[in-house]
Design a protein around this motif. Structure first.
Motif: not given
Length: 314
Positions: A25-28, A134-137
């Motif tokens: 959710e933070v990453l949209g 990729p999703l990146v945090a």
């Protein structure tokens, strides 16, 4: 050699599998809350001498009976060879498990995070056949949590935020916030978080700040880190006791070592809070041998604006 920070950045998802739904959710990307999660084997090696391993692999089962695989990679620096490995991981997982795979890359510095988030294509530049996104945090998109109530609302996300912001200027405030949030949390929940943060901070200066905050109330923190801090105090006390030739032996040495350790922590926390400490006040704190009194000063130290406030008897 794999660092402790590397381990913490992906192991936190093993401890808290539901964390990914909040991170997404933070990453949209809205993934939804999982019904269950299963830790999967991380060995992706084929029957060839080439060995491939993902850091953490989870099978996430949703309430609507849909499932997916979540591969988590902790990335400490730019590595031009990694995108090819990541594409292999995802293709292999899709072929082996027949489940849609996702990739989350966790970083602790902005440059690495921005590099990891760039699309990577395979094929002719005019007609790529595969593109990796990729999703990146990392510190560029994880929240900076300074509110205790917000930290308590989602301790796992707050822990990941602290780990990804390990090198940020605001890390001291974030650590104080999380330490305060943990004071009323049951020990079985607090202990893994205390250890994950210590592991995630690695050898950065913030690691010592965290140790000082853990030492504020050793009666609450019963984790391995707390035991290590207590052991250091005992060892220091024994050395000091022998050096001074005290006949009382280990017991007194441990007590004096602990008192001195707490006194030093008081001064350190005052310094981190920007509170001016005179030579007279420093001497008063260092000469105090009453552990209970020192502990009261230690609890007040992070929250005072003037040094006189820690001496006020309420």
């Amino acid at each position: 050699m794999v660092s402790s920070s590397h381990e913490a950045m992906h192991r936190i998802f093993q401890e808290y599998p539901g964390l990914f739904s909040r991170v997404s959710e933070v990453l949209g990307v809205s993934i939804g809350s999982p019904a269950s999660a299963t830790i999967m084997p991380t060995d992706l090696t084929e029957n060839r001498p080439l060995e491939r391993r993902v850091d953490t692999l989870l099978r996430i089962d949703m309430e609507d009976d849909e499932s997916y695989l979540l591969a988590i990679e902790a990335q400490g620096k730019k590595d031009p060879e990694k995108p090819v490995s990541w594409m292999y991981y995802l293709s292999y997982l899709q072929a082996k498990y027949r489940l849609p795979p996702m990739l989350l890359v966790v970083c602790q510095d902005r440059a690495t995070a921005e590099w990891a988030a760039q699309p990577y294509s395979v094929g002719h530049p005019k007609a790529p056949v595969l593109t990796l996104r990729p999703l990146v945090a990392g510190p560029h998109n994880m929240p900076v949590i300074k509110d205790v109530a917000e930290a308590r609302k989602d301790l796992a996300l707050a822990t990941l935020a602290v780990i990804t912001h390990a090198g940020d200027p605001d890390i001291g405030t974030m650590l104080k916030t999380l330490s305060t949030a943990l004071r009323d949390v049951p020990e079985p929940i607090a202990d893994p978080i205390v250890e994950l943060i210590a592991q995630g901070l690695g050898k950065r200066p913030a690691a010592q700040q965290w140790r000082n905050l853990v030492a504020v109330d050793l009666s609450f923190y019963k984790s391995a880190l707390s035991e290590e801090i207590r052991d250091e105090g005992r060892a220091e006390g024994r050395v000091q006791g022998r050096a001074e030739g005290r006949t009382e032996g280990r017991a007194e040495g441990r007590a004096e070592g602990r008192a001195e350790g707490i006194a030093r922590s008081v001064l350190l926390l005052l310094g981190q809070s920007g509170v001016a400490v005179s030579g007279e006040v420093r001497e008063r704190i260092m000469n105090c041998t009453d552990v209970d009194q020192l502990s009261r000063w230690l609890l007040r130290a992070p929250n005072v604006s003037a040094v006189e406030e820690i001496f006020a008897e309420k």
